[in-house]
Every structure is written in C-alpha cells, then in structure tokens.
Design a protein around this motif. Structure first.
Motif, PDB file in Angstrom:
ATOM      1  N   ALA A  76       0.835  -1.207   0.000  1.00 23.34           N
ATOM      2  CA  ALA A  76       0.000   0.000   0.000  1.00 23.34           C
ATOM      3  C   ALA A  76       0.866   1.251   0.000  1.00 23.34           C
ATOM      4  O   ALA A  76       0.544   2.240  -0.663  1.00 23.34           O
ATOM      5  CB  ALA A  76      -0.944  -0.007   1.203  1.00 23.34           C
ATOM      6  N   LEU A  77       1.984   1.211   0.729  1.00 19.55           N
ATOM      7  CA  LEU A  77       2.895   2.356   0.742  1.00 19.55           C
ATOM      8  C   LEU A  77       3.516   2.580  -0.640  1.00 19.55           C
ATOM      9  O   LEU A  77       3.600   3.722  -1.106  1.00 19.55           O
ATOM     10  CB  LEU A  77       3.984   2.170   1.800  1.00 19.55           C
ATOM     11  N   ILE A  78       3.903   1.513  -1.301  1.00 13.79           N
ATOM     12  CA  ILE A  78       4.442   1.640  -2.665  1.00 13.79           C
ATOM     13  C   ILE A  78       3.373   2.224  -3.588  1.00 13.79           C
ATOM     14  O   ILE A  78       3.647   3.128  -4.382  1.00 13.79           O
ATOM     15  CB  ILE A  78       4.942   0.280  -3.179  1.00 13.79           C
ATOM     16  N   ASP A  79       2.155   1.739  -3.448  1.00 14.23           N
ATOM     17  CA  ASP A  79       1.040   2.244  -4.256  1.00 14.23           C
ATOM     18  C   ASP A  79       0.836   3.736  -4.022  1.00 14.23           C
ATOM     19  O   ASP A  79       0.721   4.514  -4.973  1.00 14.23           O
ATOM     20  CB  ASP A  79      -0.237   1.467  -3.915  1.00 14.23           C
ATOM     21  N   ILE A  80       0.811   4.146  -2.762  1.00 17.15           N
ATOM     22  CA  ILE A  80       0.516   5.543  -2.473  1.00 17.15           C
ATOM     23  C   ILE A  80       1.684   6.463  -2.853  1.00 17.15           C
ATOM     24  O   ILE A  80       1.473   7.625  -3.208  1.00 17.15           O
ATOM     25  CB  ILE A  80       0.054   5.746  -1.010  1.00 17.15           C
ATOM     26  N   LEU A  81       2.909   5.937  -2.817  1.00 15.13           N
ATOM     27  CA  LEU A  81       4.037   6.740  -3.308  1.00 15.13           C
ATOM     28  C   LEU A  81       3.902   6.996  -4.810  1.00 15.13           C
ATOM     29  O   LEU A  81       4.158   8.118  -5.291  1.00 15.13           O
ATOM     30  CB  LEU A  81       5.363   6.052  -2.989  1.00 15.13           C
ATOM     31  N   ALA A  82       3.502   5.981  -5.550  1.00 16.84           N
ATOM     32  CA  ALA A  82       3.239   6.172  -6.986  1.00 16.84           C
ATOM     33  C   ALA A  82       2.060   7.110  -7.182  1.00 16.84           C
ATOM     34  O   ALA A  82       2.062   7.950  -8.094  1.00 16.84           O
ATOM     35  CB  ALA A  82       2.984   4.822  -7.661  1.00 16.84           C
ATOM     36  N   LEU A  83       1.057   6.985  -6.318  1.00 15.01           N
ATOM     37  CA  LEU A  83      -0.102   7.880  -6.386  1.00 15.01           C
ATOM     38  C   LEU A  83       0.322   9.328  -6.168  1.00 15.01           C
ATOM     39  O   LEU A  83      -0.156  10.228  -6.877  1.00 15.01           O
ATOM     40  CB  LEU A  83      -1.147   7.457  -5.348  1.00 15.01           C
ATOM     41  N   ASP A  84       1.222   9.566  -5.225  1.00 10.33           N
ATOM     42  CA  ASP A  84       1.726  10.930  -4.994  1.00 10.33           C
ATOM     43  C   ASP A  84       2.261  11.534  -6.298  1.00 10.33           C
ATOM     44  O   ASP A  84       1.947  12.678  -6.640  1.00 10.33           O
ATOM     45  CB  ASP A  84       2.865  10.925  -3.965  1.00 10.33           C
ATOM     46  N   VAL A  85       3.070  10.755  -6.989  1.00  3.06           N
ATOM     47  CA  VAL A  85       3.676  11.234  -8.234  1.00  3.06           C
ATOM     48  C   VAL A  85       2.604  11.513  -9.281  1.00  3.06           C
ATOM     49  O   VAL A  85       2.625  12.572  -9.936  1.00  3.06           O
ATOM     50  CB  VAL A  85       4.705  10.206  -8.765  1.00  3.06           C
ATOM     51  N   LEU A  86       1.670  10.595  -9.441  1.00  2.00           N
ATOM     52  CA  LEU A  86       0.642  10.781 -10.474  1.00  2.00           C
ATOM     53  C   LEU A  86      -0.322  11.910 -10.136  1.00  2.00           C
ATOM     54  O   LEU A  86      -0.773  12.626 -11.044  1.00  2.00           O
ATOM     55  CB  LEU A  86      -0.123   9.483 -10.724  1.00  2.00           C
ATOM     56  N   VAL A  87      -0.629  12.102  -8.863  1.00  2.00           N
ATOM     57  CA  VAL A  87      -1.494  13.229  -8.490  1.00  2.00           C
ATOM     58  C   VAL A  87      -0.779  14.548  -8.774  1.00  2.00           C
ATOM     59  O   VAL A  87      -1.374  15.484  -9.326  1.00  2.00           O
ATOM     60  CB  VAL A  87      -1.951  13.143  -7.022  1.00  2.00           C
ATOM     61  N   ALA A  88       0.499  14.627  -8.427  1.00  2.00           N
ATOM     62  CA  ALA A  88       1.265  15.849  -8.720  1.00  2.00           C
ATOM     63  C   ALA A  88       1.331  16.102 -10.220  1.00  2.00           C
ATOM     64  O   ALA A  88       1.147  17.240 -10.677  1.00  2.00           O
ATOM     65  CB  ALA A  88       2.672  15.744  -8.126  1.00  2.00           C
ATOM     66  N   LEU A  89       1.570  15.055 -11.006  1.00  2.00           N
ATOM     67  CA  LEU A  89       1.608  15.205 -12.459  1.00  2.00           C
ATOM     68  C   LEU A  89       0.240  15.609 -13.001  1.00  2.00           C
ATOM     69  O   LEU A  89       0.143  16.486 -13.871  1.00  2.00           O
ATOM     70  CB  LEU A  89       2.079  13.897 -13.113  1.00  2.00           C
ATOM     71  N   THR A  90      -0.813  15.005 -12.477  1.00  2.00           N
ATOM     72  CA  THR A  90      -2.167  15.372 -12.901  1.00  2.00           C
ATOM     73  C   THR A  90      -2.433  16.836 -12.606  1.00  2.00           C
ATOM     74  O   THR A  90      -2.971  17.563 -13.445  1.00  2.00           O
ATOM     75  CB  THR A  90      -3.224  14.488 -12.200  1.00  2.00           C
ATOM     76  N   LEU A  91      -2.042  17.278 -11.419  1.00  2.00           N
ATOM     77  CA  LEU A  91      -2.240  18.682 -11.052  1.00  2.00           C
ATOM     78  C   LEU A  91      -1.549  19.600 -12.051  1.00  2.00           C
ATOM     79  O   LEU A  91      -2.142  20.571 -12.538  1.00  2.00           O
ATOM     80  CB  LEU A  91      -1.710  18.907  -9.635  1.00  2.00           C
ATOM     81  N   VAL A  92      -0.309  19.305 -12.390  1.00  2.00           N
ATOM     82  CA  VAL A  92       0.441  20.141 -13.344  1.00  2.00           C
ATOM     83  C   VAL A  92      -0.236  20.124 -14.714  1.00  2.00           C
ATOM     84  O   VAL A  92      -0.429  21.176 -15.338  1.00  2.00           O
ATOM     85  CB  VAL A  92       1.906  19.675 -13.450  1.00  2.00           C
ATOM     86  N   LEU A  93      -0.596  18.940 -15.183  1.00  2.00           N
ATOM     87  CA  LEU A  93      -1.234  18.838 -16.505  1.00  2.00           C
ATOM     88  C   LEU A  93      -2.598  19.530 -16.527  1.00  2.00           C
ATOM     89  O   LEU A  93      -2.945  20.183 -17.513  1.00  2.00           O
ATOM     90  CB  LEU A  93      -1.366  17.364 -16.912  1.00  2.00           C
ATOM     91  N   PHE A  94      -3.360  19.385 -15.457  1.00  2.00           N
ATOM     92  CA  PHE A  94      -4.649  20.073 -15.378  1.00  2.00           C
ATOM     93  C   PHE A  94      -4.428  21.586 -15.344  1.00  2.00           C
ATOM     94  O   PHE A  94      -5.128  22.339 -16.015  1.00  2.00           O
ATOM     95  CB  PHE A  94      -5.433  19.626 -14.148  1.00  2.00           C
ATOM     96  N   TRP A  95      -3.462  22.033 -14.558  1.00  2.00           N
ATOM     97  CA  TRP A  95      -3.164  23.471 -14.440  1.00  2.00           C
ATOM     98  C   TRP A  95      -2.864  24.073 -15.813  1.00  2.00           C
ATOM     99  O   TRP A  95      -3.292  25.182 -16.113  1.00  2.00           O
ATOM    100  CB  TRP A  95      -1.986  23.664 -13.494  1.00  2.00           C
ATOM    101  N   ARG A  96      -2.130  23.344 -16.631  1.00  2.00           N
ATOM    102  CA  ARG A  96      -1.775  23.848 -17.960  1.00  2.00           C
ATOM    103  C   ARG A  96      -2.990  23.972 -18.878  1.00  2.00           C
ATOM    104  O   ARG A  96      -2.962  24.743 -19.837  1.00  2.00           O
ATOM    105  CB  ARG A  96      -0.743  22.927 -18.609  1.00  2.00           C
ATOM    106  N   ARG A  97      -4.024  23.217 -18.606  1.00  2.00           N
ATOM    107  CA  ARG A  97      -5.224  23.250 -19.444  1.00  2.00           C
ATOM    108  C   ARG A  97      -6.290  24.164 -18.869  1.00  2.00           C
ATOM    109  O   ARG A  97      -7.056  24.772 -19.597  1.00  2.00           O
ATOM    110  CB  ARG A  97      -5.765  21.827 -19.633  1.00  2.00           C
ATOM    111  N   ASP A  98      -6.353  24.243 -17.546  1.00  2.00           N
ATOM    112  CA  ASP A  98      -7.359  25.061 -16.865  1.00  2.00           C
ATOM    113  C   ASP A  98      -6.867  25.292 -15.440  1.00  2.00           C
ATOM    114  O   ASP A  98      -6.778  24.346 -14.661  1.00  2.00           O
ATOM    115  CB  ASP A  98      -8.708  24.332 -16.871  1.00  2.00           C
ATOM    116  N   ARG A  99      -6.536  26.523 -15.119  1.00  2.00           N
ATOM    117  CA  ARG A  99      -5.921  26.800 -13.812  1.00  2.00           C
ATOM    118  C   ARG A  99      -6.818  26.440 -12.644  1.00  2.00           C
ATOM    119  O   ARG A  99      -6.345  25.936 -11.627  1.00  2.00           O
ATOM    120  CB  ARG A  99      -5.480  28.257 -13.731  1.00  2.00           C
ATOM    121  N   LEU A 100      -8.105  26.657 -12.775  1.00  2.00           N
ATOM    122  CA  LEU A 100      -9.004  26.289 -11.686  1.00  2.00           C
ATOM    123  C   LEU A 100      -9.016  24.771 -11.495  1.00  2.00           C
ATOM    124  O   LEU A 100      -9.023  24.283 -10.361  1.00  2.00           O
ATOM    125  CB  LEU A 100     -10.423  26.803 -11.938  1.00  2.00           C
ATOM    126  N   ALA A 101      -8.992  24.023 -12.584  1.00  2.00           N
ATOM    127  CA  ALA A 101      -8.949  22.562 -12.484  1.00  2.00           C
ATOM    128  C   ALA A 101      -7.699  22.121 -11.728  1.00  2.00           C
ATOM    129  O   ALA A 101      -7.767  21.241 -10.861  1.00  2.00           O
ATOM    130  CB  ALA A 101      -8.992  21.931 -13.873  1.00  2.00           C
TER     131      ALA A 101
END
Length: 126
Positions: A76-101
């Motif tokens: 679960a810790l390995i999973d959530i560490l990968a989740l941390d990375v993907l959530v951060a990447l999602t945030l950046v990608l969403f920000w580039r398309r729509d800042r509120l998103a």
C-alpha cells in the motif's frame, strides 16, 4: 476500514476514523469538477492529462484493499508513493489546461501526501 484503522497502532497525529469519509467526499467532488473542466477544454477523453487522471484514480482505488483487506501495508505504501507522483503530475497537466482545475487538485495532493506519511507511520508502528 474504520474498525481495522482503529485497531492499528497509530502515530499521535493520526486523525480519527470518522474524518476520512467527509474529507474524501469533498476531495472526490473537487476531483470530478476538475476532470470535467479539463474535459470541456480538451474536448476528448484521450488527452494525456485525463489519461494520467485515470491512472491515479486506479492507484487510489487499489490502495484501500491493499492496506485494509489484504493487510499489505508495505505494498500500500508503494502504491501511495506512486499515487503521490501521479497526483502531482495530474495537477500540473490540469493546471496547464485550466488553472481552476489544477487548483482544485491542490487539497487532494496535500491529503494524499499526508496519507502517505500516515501509511508509512502505521507500517512502522505495526
């Protein structure tokens, strides 16, 4: 999950089990609104941002069974560490398309990072 969580040795800063439901409800609503906003901008589900969003949702989905049902807290810790990375990447990608998103995902990232520290602490204490 609430009973299993209460039965674990936890750090002093661990939140009570009743808090998780309301927090996740707010976070999932914000995530859905953010994804909808990005989908409106890009006009397709095949955009990279939405693909990464889907991948992080999958990691999010498998964390609870790993941690609670299977009691595989290390996985679960390995999973959530990968989740941390993907959530951060999602945030950046969403920000580039729509800042509120992107902004709507900031609390989610904060909560997942907190949950990562909690997962690691519980793994260590148990």
């Amino acid at each position: 999950a609430g009973e299993a969580y209460s039965g674990l040795n936890q750090p002093a800063w661990a939140p009570p089990s009743w808090l998780f439901g309301p927090v996740w409800t707010v976070l999932y609503v914000a995530m859905a609104v953010a994804a909808w906003r990005v989908w409106r901008v890009v006009g397709t589900l095949e955009d990279r941002a939405l693909g990464v969003y889907g991948a992080q949702l999958a990691l999010n989905l498998i964390w609870a069974p790993l941690f609670f049902a299977l009691e595989r807290r290390g996985l679960a810790l390995i999973d959530i560490l990968a989740l941390d990375v993907l959530v951060a990447l999602t945030l950046v990608l969403f920000w580039r398309r729509d800042r509120l998103a992107g902004a709507l995902l900031i609390p989610y990232l904060g909560w997942v990072l907190f949950a990562t520290a909690l997962n690691a602490s519980i793994l260590w204490l148990n």
